[in-house]
Design a protein around this motif. Structure first.
Motif, PDB file in Angstrom:
ATOM      1  N   THR A  19     -11.888  -4.259  -6.463  1.00 47.30           N
ATOM      2  CA  THR A  19     -12.001  -3.013  -5.714  1.00 47.30           C
ATOM      3  C   THR A  19     -12.889  -2.034  -6.460  1.00 47.30           C
ATOM      4  OG1 THR A  19     -10.004  -2.109  -6.707  1.00 47.30           O
ATOM      5  CG2 THR A  19      -9.736  -3.319  -4.653  1.00 47.30           C
ATOM      6  N   PRO A  20     -13.659  -1.216  -5.732  1.00 46.91           N
ATOM      7  CA  PRO A  20     -14.627  -0.326  -6.388  1.00 46.91           C
ATOM      8  C   PRO A  20     -14.048   0.995  -6.896  1.00 46.91           C
ATOM      9  CG  PRO A  20     -14.830  -0.151  -4.019  1.00 46.91           C
ATOM     10  CD  PRO A  20     -13.800  -1.226  -4.279  1.00 46.91           C
ATOM     11  N   ALA A  21     -12.774   1.241  -6.716  1.00 49.10           N
ATOM     12  CA  ALA A  21     -12.194   2.513  -7.148  1.00 49.10           C
ATOM     13  C   ALA A  21     -12.395   2.712  -8.650  1.00 49.10           C
ATOM     14  CB  ALA A  21     -10.699   2.549  -6.819  1.00 49.10           C
ATOM     15  N   PRO A  22     -12.773   3.926  -9.075  1.00 50.94           N
ATOM     16  CA  PRO A  22     -12.932   4.169 -10.515  1.00 50.94           C
ATOM     17  C   PRO A  22     -11.585   4.066 -11.217  1.00 50.94           C
ATOM     18  CG  PRO A  22     -13.160   6.203  -9.282  1.00 50.94           C
ATOM     19  CD  PRO A  22     -13.045   5.114  -8.277  1.00 50.94           C
ATOM     20  N   ARG A  23     -11.573   3.398 -12.361  1.00 54.06           N
ATOM     21  CA  ARG A  23     -10.325   3.167 -13.086  1.00 54.06           C
ATOM     22  C   ARG A  23     -10.454   3.576 -14.548  1.00 54.06           C
ATOM     23  NH1 ARG A  23      -8.815  -1.002  -9.533  1.00 54.06           N
ATOM     24  NH2 ARG A  23     -10.674  -2.137  -9.016  1.00 54.06           N
ATOM     25  N   LEU A  24      -9.278   3.781 -15.116  1.00 61.05           N
ATOM     26  CA  LEU A  24      -9.180   4.032 -16.546  1.00 61.05           C
ATOM     27  C   LEU A  24      -8.090   3.126 -17.086  1.00 61.05           C
ATOM     28  CD1 LEU A  24      -9.815   5.693 -19.120  1.00 61.05           C
ATOM     29  CD2 LEU A  24      -8.002   7.269 -18.381  1.00 61.05           C
ATOM     30  N   PHE A  25      -8.447   2.257 -18.003  1.00 62.11           N
ATOM     31  CA  PHE A  25      -7.469   1.400 -18.675  1.00 62.11           C
ATOM     32  C   PHE A  25      -7.130   2.072 -19.996  1.00 62.11           C
ATOM     33  CE2 PHE A  25      -7.018  -2.478 -21.570  1.00 62.11           C
ATOM     34  CZ  PHE A  25      -5.653  -2.550 -21.384  1.00 62.11           C
ATOM     35  N   VAL A  26      -5.885   2.511 -20.144  1.00 60.28           N
ATOM     36  CA  VAL A  26      -5.436   3.140 -21.377  1.00 60.28           C
ATOM     37  C   VAL A  26      -4.780   2.060 -22.232  1.00 60.28           C
ATOM     38  CG1 VAL A  26      -4.033   4.940 -22.414  1.00 60.28           C
ATOM     39  CG2 VAL A  26      -5.117   5.343 -20.198  1.00 60.28           C
ATOM     40  N   ASN A  27      -5.445   1.718 -23.302  1.00 65.41           N
ATOM     41  CA  ASN A  27      -5.014   0.674 -24.219  1.00 65.41           C
ATOM     42  C   ASN A  27      -4.401   1.331 -25.457  1.00 65.41           C
ATOM     43  OD1 ASN A  27      -4.797  -1.897 -25.383  1.00 65.41           O
ATOM     44  ND2 ASN A  27      -6.821  -1.742 -26.308  1.00 65.41           N
ATOM     45  N   ALA A  28      -3.447   0.674 -26.065  1.00 65.97           N
ATOM     46  CA  ALA A  28      -2.848   1.196 -27.296  1.00 65.97           C
ATOM     47  C   ALA A  28      -3.307   0.364 -28.484  1.00 65.97           C
ATOM     48  CB  ALA A  28      -1.331   1.177 -27.204  1.00 65.97           C
ATOM     49  N   LYS A  29      -3.559   1.035 -29.606  1.00 68.16           N
ATOM     50  CA  LYS A  29      -3.991   0.333 -30.816  1.00 68.16           C
ATOM     51  C   LYS A  29      -2.948  -0.667 -31.281  1.00 68.16           C
ATOM     52  CE  LYS A  29      -6.912   4.015 -32.573  1.00 68.16           C
ATOM     53  NZ  LYS A  29      -7.064   5.067 -33.563  1.00 68.16           N
ATOM     54  N   SER A  30      -1.695  -0.283 -31.240  1.00 65.94           N
ATOM     55  CA  SER A  30      -0.613  -1.162 -31.656  1.00 65.94           C
ATOM     56  C   SER A  30       0.426  -1.156 -30.548  1.00 65.94           C
ATOM     57  CB  SER A  30      -0.002  -0.652 -32.967  1.00 65.94           C
ATOM     58  OG  SER A  30       1.139  -1.407 -33.285  1.00 65.94           O
ATOM     59  N   VAL A  31       0.409  -2.180 -29.728  1.00 64.82           N
ATOM     60  CA  VAL A  31       1.287  -2.185 -28.561  1.00 64.82           C
ATOM     61  C   VAL A  31       2.131  -3.446 -28.531  1.00 64.82           C
ATOM     62  CG1 VAL A  31      -0.359  -3.212 -26.969  1.00 64.82           C
ATOM     63  CG2 VAL A  31       1.368  -1.670 -26.095  1.00 64.82           C
ATOM     64  N   ALA A  32       3.330  -3.328 -28.037  1.00 64.01           N
ATOM     65  CA  ALA A  32       4.250  -4.461 -28.005  1.00 64.01           C
ATOM     66  C   ALA A  32       4.279  -5.149 -26.652  1.00 64.01           C
ATOM     67  CB  ALA A  32       5.660  -3.976 -28.362  1.00 64.01           C
ATOM     68  N   ILE A  33       3.799  -4.505 -25.607  1.00 62.90           N
ATOM     69  CA  ILE A  33       3.970  -5.067 -24.272  1.00 62.90           C
ATOM     70  C   ILE A  33       2.696  -5.694 -23.724  1.00 62.90           C
ATOM     71  CG2 ILE A  33       4.503  -4.491 -21.876  1.00 62.90           C
ATOM     72  CD1 ILE A  33       6.494  -2.474 -22.916  1.00 62.90           C
ATOM     73  N   LEU A  34       1.589  -4.968 -23.680  1.00 67.07           N
ATOM     74  CA  LEU A  34       0.372  -5.478 -23.052  1.00 67.07           C
ATOM     75  C   LEU A  34      -0.553  -6.054 -24.120  1.00 67.07           C
ATOM     76  CD1 LEU A  34      -1.124  -5.814 -20.389  1.00 67.07           C
ATOM     77  CD2 LEU A  34      -2.173  -3.592 -20.788  1.00 67.07           C
ATOM     78  N   THR A  35      -0.483  -7.372 -24.284  1.00 67.34           N
ATOM     79  CA  THR A  35      -1.291  -8.054 -25.291  1.00 67.34           C
ATOM     80  C   THR A  35      -1.868  -9.335 -24.699  1.00 67.34           C
ATOM     81  OG1 THR A  35       0.621  -9.286 -26.090  1.00 67.34           O
ATOM     82  CG2 THR A  35       0.146  -7.200 -27.196  1.00 67.34           C
ATOM     83  N   GLY A  36      -2.737  -9.959 -25.453  1.00 66.32           N
ATOM     84  CA  GLY A  36      -3.246 -11.275 -25.109  1.00 66.32           C
ATOM     85  C   GLY A  36      -3.887 -11.375 -23.736  1.00 66.32           C
ATOM     86  N   PRO A  37      -3.559 -12.441 -22.985  1.00 69.09           N
ATOM     87  CA  PRO A  37      -4.197 -12.692 -21.685  1.00 69.09           C
ATOM     88  C   PRO A  37      -3.999 -11.567 -20.671  1.00 69.09           C
ATOM     89  CG  PRO A  37      -2.978 -14.624 -22.405  1.00 69.09           C
ATOM     90  CD  PRO A  37      -2.650 -13.521 -23.363  1.00 69.09           C
ATOM     91  N   GLN A  38      -2.857 -10.907 -20.710  1.00 67.91           N
ATOM     92  CA  GLN A  38      -2.624  -9.816 -19.764  1.00 67.91           C
ATOM     93  C   GLN A  38      -3.570  -8.644 -20.038  1.00 67.91           C
ATOM     94  OE1 GLN A  38      -0.054 -11.237 -21.525  1.00 67.91           O
ATOM     95  NE2 GLN A  38       0.910 -12.406 -19.894  1.00 67.91           N
ATOM     96  N   ARG A  39      -3.760  -8.321 -21.305  1.00 62.84           N
ATOM     97  CA  ARG A  39      -4.691  -7.248 -21.661  1.00 62.84           C
ATOM     98  C   ARG A  39      -6.112  -7.633 -21.273  1.00 62.84           C
ATOM     99  NH1 ARG A  39      -4.962  -5.153 -27.727  1.00 62.84           N
ATOM    100  NH2 ARG A  39      -2.863  -4.522 -27.194  1.00 62.84           N
ATOM    101  N   GLU A  40      -6.493  -8.859 -21.556  1.00 65.97           N
ATOM    102  CA  GLU A  40      -7.845  -9.310 -21.215  1.00 65.97           C
ATOM    103  C   GLU A  40      -8.064  -9.294 -19.705  1.00 65.97           C
ATOM    104  OE1 GLU A  40     -10.199  -9.451 -23.468  1.00 65.97           O
ATOM    105  OE2 GLU A  40      -8.585  -8.898 -24.848  1.00 65.97           O
TER     106      GLU A  40
END
Length: 105
Positions: A28-49
């Motif tokens: 979808t073309p809607a503008p997005r912002l992905f807020v990533n955390a330097k040290s995160v316990a939940i969103l890692t690996g394939p899900q983050r990618e």
């Protein structure tokens, strides 16, 4: 934890709905912002990618351990203002009111 959340839909297969949404969302073309955390316990690996594959998206990395909106509220607010600066003219960050155009790069 996200992997334990249940999605219940009346008269439908929630897995199929989730799969369709996962195919549609990155395109979808809607503008997005992905807020990533330097040290995160939940969103890692394939899900983050996977999240990084979305069209028309910018990424902001902020400090955080688990609930990043509590760990870095001002940094997230600044990232939102930078990404969507045309939406509002004035913004309060860290107790200071600033014009969102100041955050544009």
């Amino acid at each position: 934890m996200p992997e334990t959340l249940a999605l219940h839909l009346r008269g439908g297969d929630s897995g199929a709905v989730m799969a369709e949404y996962a195919e549609w969302l990155p395109q979808t073309p809607a503008p997005r912002l992905f807020v990533n955390a330097k040290s995160v316990a939940i969103l890692t690996g394939p899900q983050r990618e996977f999240c990084r594959t979305f069209a028309n998206q910018r990424e902001a990395t902020v400090p955080g351990v688990h609930i990043i909106q509590e760990d870095s509220p001002h940094e997230i607010g600044a990232a939102i203002a930078k990404r969507y600066g045309g939406v509002c003219d004035l913004l309060t960050v860290g107790g200071s009111t600033i014009r969102s155009s100041v955050l544009q790069s």
